[in-house]
Enzyme design. Structure first.
Site, PDB file in Angstrom:
ATOM      1  N   LYS A  10      -5.707  -4.704  -1.169  1.00 53.46           N
ATOM      2  CA  LYS A  10      -5.851  -3.322  -1.634  1.00 53.46           C
ATOM      3  C   LYS A  10      -4.507  -2.640  -1.559  1.00 53.46           C
ATOM      4  O   LYS A  10      -3.597  -3.031  -0.824  1.00 53.46           O
ATOM      5  CB  LYS A  10      -6.890  -2.560  -0.804  1.00 53.46           C
ATOM      6  CG  LYS A  10      -6.575  -2.419   0.686  1.00 53.46           C
ATOM      7  CD  LYS A  10      -5.627  -1.300   1.086  1.00 53.46           C
ATOM      8  CE  LYS A  10      -5.405  -1.224   2.580  1.00 53.46           C
ATOM      9  NZ  LYS A  10      -4.283  -0.330   2.962  1.00 53.46           N
ATOM     10  N   PRO A  99       0.230 -11.083   3.802  1.00 55.23           N
ATOM     11  CA  PRO A  99       0.920 -11.053   5.097  1.00 55.23           C
ATOM     12  C   PRO A  99       0.184 -10.194   6.117  1.00 55.23           C
ATOM     13  O   PRO A  99      -0.432  -9.177   5.767  1.00 55.23           O
ATOM     14  CB  PRO A  99       2.281 -10.432   4.742  1.00 55.23           C
ATOM     15  CG  PRO A  99       2.006  -9.581   3.535  1.00 55.23           C
ATOM     16  CD  PRO A  99       0.955 -10.319   2.761  1.00 55.23           C
ATOM     17  N   GLY A 101       0.005  -7.411   8.937  1.00 58.63           N
ATOM     18  CA  GLY A 101       0.794  -6.207   9.156  1.00 58.63           C
ATOM     19  C   GLY A 101       1.510  -5.725   7.920  1.00 58.63           C
ATOM     20  O   GLY A 101       2.561  -5.088   8.015  1.00 58.63           O
ATOM     21  N   GLY A 102       0.927  -6.001   6.740  1.00 60.50           N
ATOM     22  CA  GLY A 102       1.601  -5.629   5.501  1.00 60.50           C
ATOM     23  C   GLY A 102       1.050  -4.399   4.819  1.00 60.50           C
ATOM     24  O   GLY A 102       1.606  -3.940   3.824  1.00 60.50           O
ATOM     25  N   GLY A 103      -0.086  -3.869   5.303  1.00 60.33           N
ATOM     26  CA  GLY A 103      -0.674  -2.708   4.661  1.00 60.33           C
ATOM     27  C   GLY A 103      -1.512  -3.030   3.448  1.00 60.33           C
ATOM     28  O   GLY A 103      -1.913  -2.132   2.706  1.00 60.33           O
ATOM     29  N   LEU A 104      -1.824  -4.329   3.244  1.00 62.22           N
ATOM     30  CA  LEU A 104      -2.615  -4.751   2.093  1.00 62.22           C
ATOM     31  C   LEU A 104      -4.078  -4.988   2.455  1.00 62.22           C
ATOM     32  O   LEU A 104      -4.882  -5.357   1.594  1.00 62.22           O
ATOM     33  CB  LEU A 104      -2.019  -6.025   1.476  1.00 62.22           C
ATOM     34  CG  LEU A 104      -0.587  -5.899   0.964  1.00 62.22           C
ATOM     35  CD1 LEU A 104      -0.067  -7.251   0.480  1.00 62.22           C
ATOM     36  CD2 LEU A 104      -0.497  -4.870  -0.170  1.00 62.22           C
ATOM     37  N   ASP A 141     -10.979   0.232   7.270  1.00 60.33           N
ATOM     38  CA  ASP A 141     -10.808  -0.211   5.890  1.00 60.33           C
ATOM     39  C   ASP A 141     -11.888  -1.193   5.443  1.00 60.33           C
ATOM     40  O   ASP A 141     -11.982  -1.501   4.244  1.00 60.33           O
ATOM     41  CB  ASP A 141      -9.441  -0.883   5.701  1.00 60.33           C
ATOM     42  CG  ASP A 141      -8.301   0.110   5.675  1.00 60.33           C
ATOM     43  OD1 ASP A 141      -8.571   1.325   5.655  1.00 60.33           O
ATOM     44  OD2 ASP A 141      -7.134  -0.329   5.681  1.00 60.33           O
TER      45      ASP A 141
END
Length: 289
Positions: A10, A99, A101-104, A141
């Site tokens: 996301k 990844p 800790g990538g914010g995805l 999330d």
């Protein structure tokens, strides 16, 4: 029956922090959109009565892995409703592309895929709203991935309203650092006073991310990456980072910029999607490769 299930990424197309709650969490206004890119999970139902993760992550015990936690949580809720088949278990393997800790949203997406997939495989009978409520206990999330549609989110991210932003092409780049969400939300310099606005007002304005200033200040790699991408297209942080994305109208334009990327930069091009690949696969009952 689907054997391999999508677990899409996301983006937070915008993210505004409107205040801090008494419990320490933050109230947000954010716009979620999925990407046609992500992890995939191969899930095989068993009669072992246990959840076996065939692809453990080094340094992450199974008890802390969201995949295992989601599966066991569903088992508990189904047992309480007497809808869990006798001896129900599963072997799960994940192919990681996103990844940490990538914010995805990789971990949250994995958890949601497990909840949705096992609900069908075990025939436990939960609605999507019920699965989203279960998922919320794992992370803020998770519900948006369970529901499977692009959404305007408020509260801690759990109050969702379907929206249909333009499905643009994105170059998503990772600066090579992992950023823990609590590190950013606990930062004393984080902006926490954005005004509460209605979705129509937010969609008409330019998009930004209240976490970006702190992340760029604290992580030189993110600062350099955002500065580079801004030379080519509107670009910003997703979530609390570390990934940064630039938006384009065409795939070819995004790929042309990716080809110019500094040596060693990790990145990919994907299209935004207002319906998640998990739900497209679910509705079509099609396995993926």
């Amino acid at each position: 029956m689907i054997a391999t299930w999508p677990s899409p990424a996301k983006l937070n197309l915008f993210l505004y922090i409107t205040g801090q709650r008494e419990d320490g969490y933050h109230n947000l206004q954010t716009l979620f959109q999925f990407l046609d890119y992500g992890d995939s999970l191969t899930i095989t139902p068993t009669r072992s009565g246990d959840i076996i993760l065939l692809t453990p992550i080094e340094g992450v015990p199974d008890e802390e892995n969201l995949i295992v936690r989601a599966a066991r949580l569903l088992m508990q809720h189904a047992s309480a409703r007497h809808t869990l088949p006798t001896g129900a278990g599963a072997n799960i393997a994940v192919t990681k592309r996103l990844p940490m800790g990538g914010g995805l949203g990789g971990g949250s997406s994995n958890a949601a895929t497990v909840l949705v997939a096992l609900n069908q495989l075990w025939q436990t009978g939960f609605t999507l709203d019920e699965l989203a409520a279960i998922g919320l206990t794992l992370g803020a999330d998770v519900p948006v991935f369970v529901q499977g549609y692009a959404a305007f989110a408020e509260g801690v991210g759990e109050r969702l309203r379907p929206v249909s932003p333009p499905e643009k092409w994105y170059l998503v780049a990772h600066p090579g650092v992992n950023i823990a969400t609590p590190q950013i939300f606990n930062d004393p310099e984080l902006k926490r006073d954005s005004p509460v606005r209605d979705i129509s007002t937010l969609l008409q304005g330019s998009f930004s991310n209240d976490c970006e200033a702190v992340v760029r200040k604290r992580f030189r790699e993110v600062e350099e990456l955002v500065s580079w991408l801004l030379e080519y297209a509107p670009s910003r942080l997703t979530g609390t980072g570390a990934c940064v994305f630039a938006e384009f109208d065409t795939e070819s334009a995004a790929r042309q910029v990716l080809e110019l990327a500094p040596k060693g930069l990790r990145g990919f091009v994907a299209r935004g999607s207002n319906v998640s690949s998990l739900h497209r696969a679910l509705s079509g009952h099609k396995a993926i490769t």
